[in-house]
Write a protein that holds these residues in place. Structure first.
Motif, short mmCIF file in Angstrom:
data_model
loop_
_atom_site.label_atom_id
_atom_site.label_comp_id
_atom_site.label_asym_id
_atom_site.label_seq_id
_atom_site.Cartn_x
_atom_site.Cartn_y
_atom_site.Cartn_z
N THR A 159 0.85 -1.19 0.00
CA THR A 159 0.00 0.00 0.00
C THR A 159 0.89 1.24 0.00
OG1 THR A 159 -0.04 0.16 2.41
CG2 THR A 159 -1.72 -1.22 1.38
N ASP A 160 0.30 2.39 -0.30
CA ASP A 160 1.07 3.63 -0.29
C ASP A 160 1.68 3.89 1.09
OD1 ASP A 160 0.35 4.01 -2.92
OD2 ASP A 160 -1.27 5.42 -2.49
N ASP A 164 5.86 3.94 1.19
CA ASP A 164 6.41 5.29 1.25
C ASP A 164 7.76 5.31 1.98
OD1 ASP A 164 6.42 8.13 0.95
OD2 ASP A 164 5.83 8.30 3.05
#
Length: 215
Positions: A159-160, A164
């Protein structure tokens, strides 16, 4: 199920989700609230009840993750995570406990990193330990109402939020942790949520580790 898609700052992403559900023949609306603001969350629940006639399932997935060693953690970052991850869970669960109908389900989001104990994750993992405690206690407090309360604890998932700030080598190493030798996907996690939201009526007061066998 008809779906209320909550958002805090990104209406566009919420509307895209609504549009996807509607295009597939479902019914959905987007609703704004700061999960840590009890007034806004109460208004959100009121809006959903008015629109759909009642609430059967609450999935609380809002969270933020800021990584730092214990020695170097900025306490403003700690307080931000606590506000969203701990207070936000308590506020949402409080309204869910008041509003969810018999036969319903409340599903919170925890994390597998509590057991993995990766460096720099201490503050984030601590907030999710609190989520576990809220989940287990609330399950007992709702005795007699036929409402299940569980938490899903994902492992490394593409997921982002997870990706990240991580370089390719780090992502590659993390993808090898599970015996299945890949990162989880949002669909993997959603399948566990759907199980708890639907047929899993005898699963209650549990933290379900959805991580491909990392632990």
């Amino acid at each position: 199920m008809a779906v209320a898609v909550h958002y805090s700052g990104n209406l566009q992403r919420a509307q895209e989700t609504v549009d996807t559900i509607v295009a597939a023949g479902g019914r959905a609306i987007a609703v704004h609230a700061d999960v840590a603001d009890e007034g806004e969350v109460a208004a959100l629940f009121d809006t959903v009840e008015e629109e759909f006639g009642g609430i059967d399932v609450v999935v609380h997935a809002a969270g933020i993750m800021i990584l730092s060693t214990v020695a170097e953690l900025n306490f403003d970052d700690f307080d931000r995570m606590h506000r969203t991850n701990v207070r936000g869970t308590f506020v949402v669960d409080q309204q869910a406990a008041r509003c969810v109908r018999r036969g319903g389900a409340i599903i919170n989001f925890s994390t597998s990193v509590k057991k993995l104990a990766f460096p720099t994750y201490a503050a984030y993992a601590a907030t999710k330990g609190a989520v576990d405690a809220i989940t287990l206690v609330l399950a007992k407090e709702l005795r007699g109402r036929d409402i299940t309360v569980n938490a899903v604890a994902p492992g490394p998932t593409a997921t982002d939020l997870f990706l990240d700030g991580k370089d390719e080598a780090t992502v590659e190493n993390l993808s090898k942790l599970a015996p299945l030798e890949r990162l989880g996907t949002p669909v993997d996690i959603a399948e566990a949520v759907a199980f708890l939201a639907g047929p899993a009526r005898w699963v209650n007061g549990q933290v379900i580790y959805v991580n491909g066998g990392v632990i």
